[in-house]
Design an enzyme around this catalytic site. Structure first.
Site, PDB file in Angstrom:
ATOM      1  N   CYS A 114       0.819  -1.222   0.000  1.00  0.00           N
ATOM      2  CA  CYS A 114       0.000   0.000   0.000  1.00  0.00           C
ATOM      3  C   CYS A 114       0.849   1.267   0.000  1.00  0.00           C
ATOM      4  O   CYS A 114       0.353   2.355  -0.291  1.00  0.00           O
ATOM      5  CB  CYS A 114      -0.939  -0.006   1.196  1.00  0.00           C
ATOM      6  SG  CYS A 114      -1.893  -1.518   1.268  1.00  0.00           S
ATOM      7  N   HIS A 259      -4.064   6.718   2.933  1.00  0.00           N
ATOM      8  CA  HIS A 259      -4.336   5.426   2.282  1.00  0.00           C
ATOM      9  C   HIS A 259      -5.726   4.967   2.704  1.00  0.00           C
ATOM     10  O   HIS A 259      -6.081   5.018   3.886  1.00  0.00           O
ATOM     11  CB  HIS A 259      -3.266   4.415   2.708  1.00  0.00           C
ATOM     12  CG  HIS A 259      -3.597   3.006   2.337  1.00  0.00           C
ATOM     13  ND1 HIS A 259      -4.013   2.654   1.074  1.00  0.00           N
ATOM     14  CD2 HIS A 259      -3.593   1.853   3.072  1.00  0.00           C
ATOM     15  CE1 HIS A 259      -4.236   1.353   1.042  1.00  0.00           C
ATOM     16  NE2 HIS A 259      -4.002   0.837   2.243  1.00  0.00           N
ATOM     17  N   ASN A 289     -10.133  -1.104  -0.617  1.00  0.00           N
ATOM     18  CA  ASN A 289      -8.689  -0.918  -0.461  1.00  0.00           C
ATOM     19  C   ASN A 289      -8.001  -1.347  -1.755  1.00  0.00           C
ATOM     20  O   ASN A 289      -8.000  -2.527  -2.099  1.00  0.00           O
ATOM     21  CB  ASN A 289      -8.214  -1.768   0.725  1.00  0.00           C
ATOM     22  CG  ASN A 289      -6.725  -1.618   1.005  1.00  0.00           C
ATOM     23  OD1 ASN A 289      -5.975  -1.123   0.170  1.00  0.00           O
ATOM     24  ND2 ASN A 289      -6.314  -2.065   2.171  1.00  0.00           N
TER      25      ASN A 289
HETATM   26  O1  UT7 Z   1      -3.946  -1.767   3.353  1.00  0.00           O
HETATM   27  C1  UT7 Z   1      -3.136  -1.775   4.481  1.00  0.00           C
HETATM   28  C2  UT7 Z   1      -3.260  -2.981   5.298  1.00  0.00           C
HETATM   29  N1  UT7 Z   1      -4.606  -3.343   5.648  1.00  0.00           N
HETATM   30  C3  UT7 Z   1      -5.322  -2.714   6.604  1.00  0.00           C
HETATM   31  O2  UT7 Z   1      -4.960  -1.674   7.096  1.00  0.00           O
HETATM   32  C4  UT7 Z   1      -6.557  -3.409   7.062  1.00  0.00           C
HETATM   33  C5  UT7 Z   1      -6.683  -3.336   8.565  1.00  0.00           C
HETATM   34  N2  UT7 Z   1      -7.733  -4.142   9.109  1.00  0.00           N
HETATM   35  C6  UT7 Z   1      -9.054  -3.924   8.896  1.00  0.00           C
HETATM   36  O3  UT7 Z   1      -9.445  -3.076   8.127  1.00  0.00           O
HETATM   37  C7  UT7 Z   1     -10.031  -4.731   9.692  1.00  0.00           C
HETATM   38  O4  UT7 Z   1      -9.327  -5.480  10.666  1.00  0.00           O
HETATM   39  C8  UT7 Z   1     -10.946  -5.690   8.868  1.00  0.00           C
HETATM   40  C9  UT7 Z   1     -11.935  -4.883   8.056  1.00  0.00           C
HETATM   41  C10 UT7 Z   1     -10.100  -6.543   7.951  1.00  0.00           C
HETATM   42  C11 UT7 Z   1     -11.733  -6.596   9.825  1.00  0.00           C
HETATM   43  O5  UT7 Z   1     -12.478  -5.789  10.733  1.00  0.00           O
HETATM   44  P1  UT7 Z   1     -12.392  -6.041  12.328  1.00  0.00           P
HETATM   45  O6  UT7 Z   1     -13.311  -5.090  12.928  1.00  0.00           O
HETATM   46  O7  UT7 Z   1     -10.933  -5.958  12.721  1.00  0.00           O
HETATM   47  O8  UT7 Z   1     -12.951  -7.495  12.458  1.00  0.00           O
HETATM   48  P2  UT7 Z   1     -12.247  -8.809  13.085  1.00  0.00           P
HETATM   49  O9  UT7 Z   1     -11.288  -9.406  12.108  1.00  0.00           O
HETATM   50  O10 UT7 Z   1     -11.733  -8.491  14.440  1.00  0.00           O
HETATM   51  O11 UT7 Z   1     -13.502  -9.746  13.239  1.00  0.00           O
HETATM   52  C12 UT7 Z   1     -14.588  -9.419  14.124  1.00  0.00           C
HETATM   53  C13 UT7 Z   1     -15.718 -10.396  13.873  1.00  0.00           C
HETATM   54  C14 UT7 Z   1     -15.251 -11.848  13.851  1.00  0.00           C
HETATM   55  O12 UT7 Z   1     -16.297 -12.624  14.385  1.00  0.00           O
HETATM   56  P3  UT7 Z   1     -16.246 -13.125  15.928  1.00  0.00           P
HETATM   57  O13 UT7 Z   1     -14.983 -13.921  16.046  1.00  0.00           O
HETATM   58  O14 UT7 Z   1     -16.213 -11.870  16.745  1.00  0.00           O
HETATM   59  O15 UT7 Z   1     -17.500 -13.918  16.050  1.00  0.00           O
HETATM   60  C15 UT7 Z   1     -15.107 -12.166  12.393  1.00  0.00           C
HETATM   61  O16 UT7 Z   1     -15.264 -13.521  12.107  1.00  0.00           O
HETATM   62  O17 UT7 Z   1     -16.281 -10.141  12.568  1.00  0.00           O
HETATM   63  C16 UT7 Z   1     -16.257 -11.351  11.797  1.00  0.00           C
HETATM   64  N3  UT7 Z   1     -16.046 -10.983  10.414  1.00  0.00           N
HETATM   65  C17 UT7 Z   1     -17.070 -10.760   9.570  1.00  0.00           C
HETATM   66  N4  UT7 Z   1     -18.407 -10.799   9.732  1.00  0.00           N
HETATM   67  C18 UT7 Z   1     -19.168 -10.485   8.673  1.00  0.00           C
HETATM   68  C19 UT7 Z   1     -14.874 -10.811   9.752  1.00  0.00           C
HETATM   69  N5  UT7 Z   1     -15.115 -10.459   8.486  1.00  0.00           N
HETATM   70  C20 UT7 Z   1     -16.472 -10.427   8.343  1.00  0.00           C
HETATM   71  C21 UT7 Z   1     -17.316 -10.117   7.268  1.00  0.00           C
HETATM   72  N6  UT7 Z   1     -18.665 -10.163   7.478  1.00  0.00           N
HETATM   73  N7  UT7 Z   1     -16.839  -9.783   6.055  1.00  0.00           N
END
Ligand code: UT7
Length: 332
Positions: A114, A259, A289
């Site tokens: 990125c 970004h 992204n």
């Molecule tokens: O480009 C530079 C590098 N990348 C970034 O900067 C990305 C940084 N990270 C993020 O943007 C976020 O971490 C994500 C958007 C990827 C994920 O969001 P989050 O709020 O951190 O979610 P999480 O991974 O902590 O997951 C929370 C919950 C989980 O369920 P449980 O374990 O709490 O029951 C996941 O399984 O949300 C669930 N989950 C989803 N649910 C519905 C993860 N992805 C999804 C989804 N739809 N697409």
């Protein structure tokens, strides 16, 4: 601060095929509500089956050249920032050069995820210092959906394809060119200690025999939550670093162009920097992204929307896989 380096001409391209959150609801176990509240993304674009990252970059480059009033034969160097090249060899910059009819000038790819565009600015700055007449075409292009595991809801809802381009060259000291901006400063950093948190497969570390099916290592792997925490802290710190080393304060910044990885990251960084949404440019809702393409796509949209007024100071900031991160100051 005075500068005699500039970017001039913004061009961008996203594929026609658009994937909405409703479309994703039919592919993975997710919901529009989850995606919008956790990321701010509503749509992302996906390359057509017969279209590549080099094709997308070529269109963005043509648009940037047109905006800069330059012809392909004016270009002395081509840099392509991408972590999803068409091939491991030849580099995507060679393919884009050939598509544009540029034959002879040095052309190379820069792989910094990125941070590719900001790394590209810093690289181009060095080339202009070595070759004062250089006109460097900097193209960021990504074909991230070609490495999406559509069964992984943590990544499939986040990434999109796209390309953005500009031209870096010398200009009269302290005078931003028409349709462009002075590059006042660029800061780039990296730390490979946590490389495993974000990988895009398809390189040579993984051993494949002809005919083997691809496995999960082939696709984007991202430990989103860990990256999120690092991103907010690091983006904030690098903004302070570049602002302070140039003798500015955050009050001097007219617009932050971050970004576009996650709206919550952007808002958290804006809040820590004391910059309200009126000073932060956001277009993640339309593209998701797009890694290296995200900042030039944002610059292009902001430019065409008339966001940048003469004299304005813009702060670009980025964080990505590697880890790599950086910031830049542009004076319009
Ligand atoms: O480009 C530079 C590098 N990348 C970034 O900067 C990305 C940084 N990270 C993020 O943007 C976020 O971490 C994500 C958007 C990827 C994920 O969001 P989050 O709020 O951190 O979610 P999480 O991974 O902590 O997951 C929370 C919950 C989980 O369920 P449980 O374990 O709490 O029951 C996941 O399984 O949300 C669930 N989950 C989803 N649910 C519905 C993860 N992805 C999804 C989804 N739809 N697409």
């Amino acid at each position: 601060m005075t500068s005699h380096l500039s970017i001039q001409g913004f061009g961008a391209y996203v594929p026609a095929r658009r994937l909405s959150n409703a479309d994703l609801e039919r592919l993975v176990d997710t919901s529009d509500e989850w995606i919008v509240t956790r990321t701010g993304i509503r749509n992302r674009h996906v390359l057509a089956d017969d279209e590549s990252g080099a094709d997308a970059g070529t269109i963005a480059a043509r648009r940037a050249l047109e905006a800069a009033g330059l012809a392909p034969e004016d270009i002395t160097h081509v840099i392509t920032a991408t972590c999803t090249p068409d091939f491991l060899c030849p580099n995507t910059a060679c393919l884009i050069s050939a598509n544009l009819g540029i034959h002879g000038p040095m052309a190379f790819d820069l792989s910094s995820a990125c941070s590719g565009f900001v790394y590209g600015l810093e690289t181009a700055r060095g080339l202009v210092l070595a070759h004062p007449d250089a006109k460097i075409l900097l193209v960021s292009t990504e074909a991230l959906t070609r490495r999406i595991n559509w069964k992984d809801r943590g990544t499939s809802v986040v990434f999109g394809d796209g390309a953005g381009a500009t031209v870096v060259s010398a200009c009269a000291e302290g005078k931003a060119p028409a349709g462009g901006a002075l590059i006042e400063d660029v800061v780039c950093h990296a730390d490979g200690g946590q490389w495993k948190l974000l990988t895009v497969g398809g390189g040579t570390k993984q051993r494949y025999e002809a005919g083997d099916p691809v496995d999960e290592a082939f696709y984007i792997h991202m430990e989103g939550r860990e990256i999120y925490k690092n991103a907010v802290r690091t983006l904030t710190n690098v903004c302070h670093e570049i602002v302070e080393r140039n003798g500015y304060t955050l009050d001097d910044i007219d617009v932050l162009v971050p970004h576009q990885a996650n709206l919550r990251i952007i808002e958290a960084v804006g809040e820590r920097l004391g910059m309200g949404e009126d000073r932060v440019f956001v277009n993640i809702q339309d593209y998701g992204n797009t890694s290296a393409a995200s900042i030039p796509l944002a610059l292009n949209d902001a430019w065409r929307a008339g966001v940048f007024k003469p004299g304005m100071l813009a702060l670009l900031t980025t964080f990505g896989g590697g880890f790599t991160w950086g910031a830049a100051l542009l004076r319009f």
